[in-house]
Design a protein around this motif. Structure first.
Motif, PDB file in Angstrom:
ATOM      1  N   PRO A  44      -8.312  -0.401   7.354  1.00 55.93           N
ATOM      2  CA  PRO A  44      -7.143   0.402   7.751  1.00 55.93           C
ATOM      3  C   PRO A  44      -7.559   1.772   8.272  1.00 55.93           C
ATOM      4  CG  PRO A  44      -7.336   0.307   5.363  1.00 55.93           C
ATOM      5  CD  PRO A  44      -8.377  -0.619   5.902  1.00 55.93           C
ATOM      6  N   LEU A  57      -3.170  -1.218  12.766  1.00 61.99           N
ATOM      7  CA  LEU A  57      -3.555   0.046  12.119  1.00 61.99           C
ATOM      8  C   LEU A  57      -3.819  -0.140  10.622  1.00 61.99           C
ATOM      9  CD1 LEU A  57      -2.352   3.455  13.156  1.00 61.99           C
ATOM     10  CD2 LEU A  57      -2.616   3.019  10.749  1.00 61.99           C
ATOM     11  N   CYS A  58      -2.835  -0.620   9.901  1.00 67.44           N
ATOM     12  CA  CYS A  58      -3.039  -0.819   8.458  1.00 67.44           C
ATOM     13  C   CYS A  58      -3.560  -2.238   8.250  1.00 67.44           C
ATOM     14  CB  CYS A  58      -1.729  -0.598   7.705  1.00 67.44           C
ATOM     15  SG  CYS A  58      -1.935  -0.541   5.923  1.00 67.44           S
ATOM     16  N   LEU A  66      -3.167   5.463  -0.555  1.00 73.74           N
ATOM     17  CA  LEU A  66      -4.132   6.442  -0.048  1.00 73.74           C
ATOM     18  C   LEU A  66      -4.286   7.590  -1.035  1.00 73.74           C
ATOM     19  CD1 LEU A  66      -5.901   7.292   2.378  1.00 73.74           C
ATOM     20  CD2 LEU A  66      -3.964   8.612   3.204  1.00 73.74           C
ATOM     21  N   CYS A 104       1.880   7.555   1.597  1.00 76.09           N
ATOM     22  CA  CYS A 104       1.144   6.362   1.162  1.00 76.09           C
ATOM     23  C   CYS A 104       0.572   6.538  -0.251  1.00 76.09           C
ATOM     24  CB  CYS A 104       0.028   6.046   2.149  1.00 76.09           C
ATOM     25  SG  CYS A 104      -0.832   4.533   1.729  1.00 76.09           S
ATOM     26  N   CYS A 138      -6.658   4.886   8.064  1.00 75.65           N
ATOM     27  CA  CYS A 138      -5.843   5.867   7.332  1.00 75.65           C
ATOM     28  C   CYS A 138      -5.941   7.267   7.950  1.00 75.65           C
ATOM     29  CB  CYS A 138      -6.272   5.921   5.872  1.00 75.65           C
ATOM     30  SG  CYS A 138      -6.116   4.342   5.042  1.00 75.65           S
ATOM     31  N   VAL A 181      -6.529   1.996  -1.619  1.00 78.44           N
ATOM     32  CA  VAL A 181      -6.268   1.277  -0.364  1.00 78.44           C
ATOM     33  C   VAL A 181      -6.985  -0.073  -0.350  1.00 78.44           C
ATOM     34  CG1 VAL A 181      -6.597   1.327   2.135  1.00 78.44           C
ATOM     35  CG2 VAL A 181      -5.833   3.381   0.948  1.00 78.44           C
ATOM     36  N   ARG A 210       0.833  -1.208   0.000  1.00 80.94           N
ATOM     37  CA  ARG A 210       0.000   0.000   0.000  1.00 80.94           C
ATOM     38  C   ARG A 210       0.867   1.257   0.000  1.00 80.94           C
ATOM     39  NH1 ARG A 210      -4.434  -1.994   4.495  1.00 80.94           N
ATOM     40  NH2 ARG A 210      -5.812  -3.078   3.062  1.00 80.94           N
ATOM     41  N   CYS A 267      -3.267   7.581  10.429  1.00 79.51           N
ATOM     42  CA  CYS A 267      -2.011   6.919  10.052  1.00 79.51           C
ATOM     43  C   CYS A 267      -0.864   7.930   9.966  1.00 79.51           C
ATOM     44  CB  CYS A 267      -2.186   6.212   8.714  1.00 79.51           C
ATOM     45  SG  CYS A 267      -0.655   5.459   8.143  1.00 79.51           S
TER      46      CYS A 267
HETATM   47  S1  SF4 Z   1      -2.497   5.578   4.931  1.00 74.29           S
HETATM   48 FE1  SF4 Z   1      -1.587   3.852   3.798  1.00 74.29          FE
HETATM   49  S2  SF4 Z   1      -0.155   2.915   5.258  1.00 74.29           S
HETATM   50 FE2  SF4 Z   1      -1.526   4.242   6.441  1.00 74.29          FE
HETATM   51  S3  SF4 Z   1      -3.204   2.891   7.145  1.00 74.29           S
HETATM   52 FE3  SF4 Z   1      -3.871   3.827   5.200  1.00 74.29          FE
HETATM   53  S4  SF4 Z   1      -3.247   2.336   3.637  1.00 74.29           S
HETATM   54 FE4  SF4 Z   1      -2.099   1.821   5.485  1.00 74.29          FE
END
Ligand code: SF4
Length: 465
Positions: free
Chosen positions: A313, A307-308, A327, A324, A315, A332, A263, A318
């Motif tokens: 997830p 978290l992910c 994202l 990312c 996000c 995602v 990701r 995050c």
């Molecule tokens: S932003 Fe990216 S790394 Fe963070 S939780 Fe979402 S998908 Fe995962």
């Protein structure tokens, strides 16, 4: 053609500079002369004077190079003059850096965190997140010995932390070190593992402990290749052991880490394919921090597990949002790609639940290879014809009097198993059949000390008095 971008800078003593100003700043030695630098986007200079942004020129004449914003103008221009294209790339990079600097809250460029697109920044953000939200009270972290780390890594393969916790505590209480594990009979190891599934892990653990006693003086070797040579230890597990037990700089790549990397960097393709896996290993290696390897390794695992996550997830909170790719490109839910679809086949079998007058159950040791290898289970046959044949050879009763119990469904990685249990109360073995290495009567008080597959153990506990 003149380079269309320009810049303004403010020095530490408050002077404001334009790109053509040569006046030297009196900032402190060893620090940047500029408190902030702003690159000014080129605007239309046509007769319309509309101030719209102009596009980047295809090439830039060496004679029109602007002065370096960081000093050493002559050397910088000499170096760049050799290749206009290379200079153009550098200049665009530095303008991007300056833009990030100008939009940062801090005015001191040295005190700002590095850009999130740089791999050290990802490790730093993960460690920072770990310090705030990571799991630091897991039993294998106190004390974090090589044996406990190894055992936890093997137990955590395909299994969640919450499931592993009681098994880990029970296992280390019974077998606290490599030598104790090597000296224990396989039956005891399988019994301690019973219910955790994937019993090949327990057999490999036992074999690896014996190899450690034989070749490494009863200790786990602190060498990547020596670890890799032990049964049940792959590249990721070896890396996790070295990183957590000895703070060595080795990457890991378990399912959670694969998902996060896919990701974070927008990697297409199923992570199980060799080409994608190779790419992910390279990224995992490139992201390693210089220190705190044990924490970083745990941080990666915790980040993917809490978290992910695969389906939900978080996000919004995050710390890697800025870096990312998934994202930012709205992919995602799409990444990582799932395994190419293939329906799991269904296999069926008949299991015989034979109970004697003392409420003991007849158990049979399974073959040394295949599913539930070397565990104690109920006598099993692929169909009723073969089950009947075995029954008449061993049991003094009628096969047709067996009571059909509800079918047991159990999923394995490669297929789905449906077991049809048949129960006979108060039966006896034929005179010529006696207890042996592969067949034994076992009462309820003995089940705990035997390695019995979880679905069979559940069946026994629910149906035998
Ligand atoms: S932003 Fe990216 S790394 Fe963070 S939780 Fe979402 S998908 Fe995962």
């Amino acid at each position: 053609m003149r380079w269309p971008w320009t810049w303004t800078a403010t020095s530490r003593n408050g002077h404001r500079r334009g790109r053509n100003c040569r006046r030297r700043c009196t900032g402190r030695a060893g620090r940047s002369r500029w408190a902030s630098i702003t690159w000014v986007r080129p605007t239309c200079r046509g007769s319309c004077n509309c101030a719209r942004a102009r596009t980047r020129p295809a090439s830039t004449a060496a004679s029109a190079l602007p002065p370096s914003p960081t000093g050493s103008t002559r050397a910088w221009r000499r170096r760049c003059r050799r290749s206009t294209a290379a200079w153009t790339r550098r200049c665009w990079k530095s303008s991007a850096r300056a833009w990030r600097a100008s939009t940062s809250k801090s005015t001191n460029p040295r005190s700002r965190p590095p850009a999130m697109t740089e791999t050290p920044a990802i490790a730093a953000a993960l460690l920072d997140w770990f310090d705030r939200c990571g799991r630091r009270d897991l039993p294998w972290q106190h004390p974090r010995t090589p044996y406990r780390v190894w055992l936890s890594e093997i137990m955590l393969q395909q299994t969640q932390v919450q499931v592993v916790l009681p098994y880990f505590e029970r296992f280390v209480a019974a077998l606290p070190g490599v030598r104790e594990l090597a000296a224990a009979p396989l039956d005891q190891v399988l019994a301690l593992w019973s219910g955790l599934g994937y019993y090949a892990r327990a057999r490999n653990l036992h074999a690896a402990a014996r190899a450690c006693v034989e070749h490494h003086g009863g200790e786990l070797p602190r060498d990547f290749n020596a670890l890799l040579a032990l049964p049940g230890i792959g590249r990721s597990t070896a890396g996790a052991i070295l990183a957590q037990a000895w703070e060595e700089r080795f990457p890991i790549l378990d399912g959670n880490v694969k998902r996060v990397l896919a990701r974070l960097h927008g990697i297409d393709g199923w992570p199980g394919t060799p080409a994608v896996e190779k790419q992910l290993w390279a990224l995992a290696q490139a992201q390693l921090p210089r220190a705190r390897m044990a924490d970083y390794t745990q941080a990666q695992m915790d980040f993917g597990a809490t978290l992910c996550t695969r389906f939900d997830p978080a996000c919004v909170v995050c710390p890697l949002q800025a870096a990312c790719v998934a994202l930012q490109s709205g992919r995602v839910a799409e990444l990582p790609w799932p395994k190419p679809g293939k329906a799991r086949p269904v296999r069926s079998a008949v299991v015989l639940l034979l109970v004697d007058a003392g409420d003991r159950v007849l158990l049979q040791r399974r073959p040394a290879t295949g599913v539930w290898a070397a565990l104690w289970s109920l006598p099993e046959a692929p169909d009723h014809a073969l089950a009947r044949e075995w029954f008449h050879g061993h049991v003094d009763a009628s096969y047709d009097h067996g009571e059909a119990l509800p079918v047991i469904d159990h999923g394995f990685t490669h297929y789905h198993l449906q077991l049809q249990p048949l129960r006979w109360p108060r039966v006896a073995m034929r005179a010529k059949v006696a207890d042996n290495d592969d067949l034994r009567w076992a009462g309820r008080n003995e089940w705990a000390s035997l390695g019995i597959p979880a679905p069979i153990r559940k069946l026994l506990e629910e149906t035998v008095a």
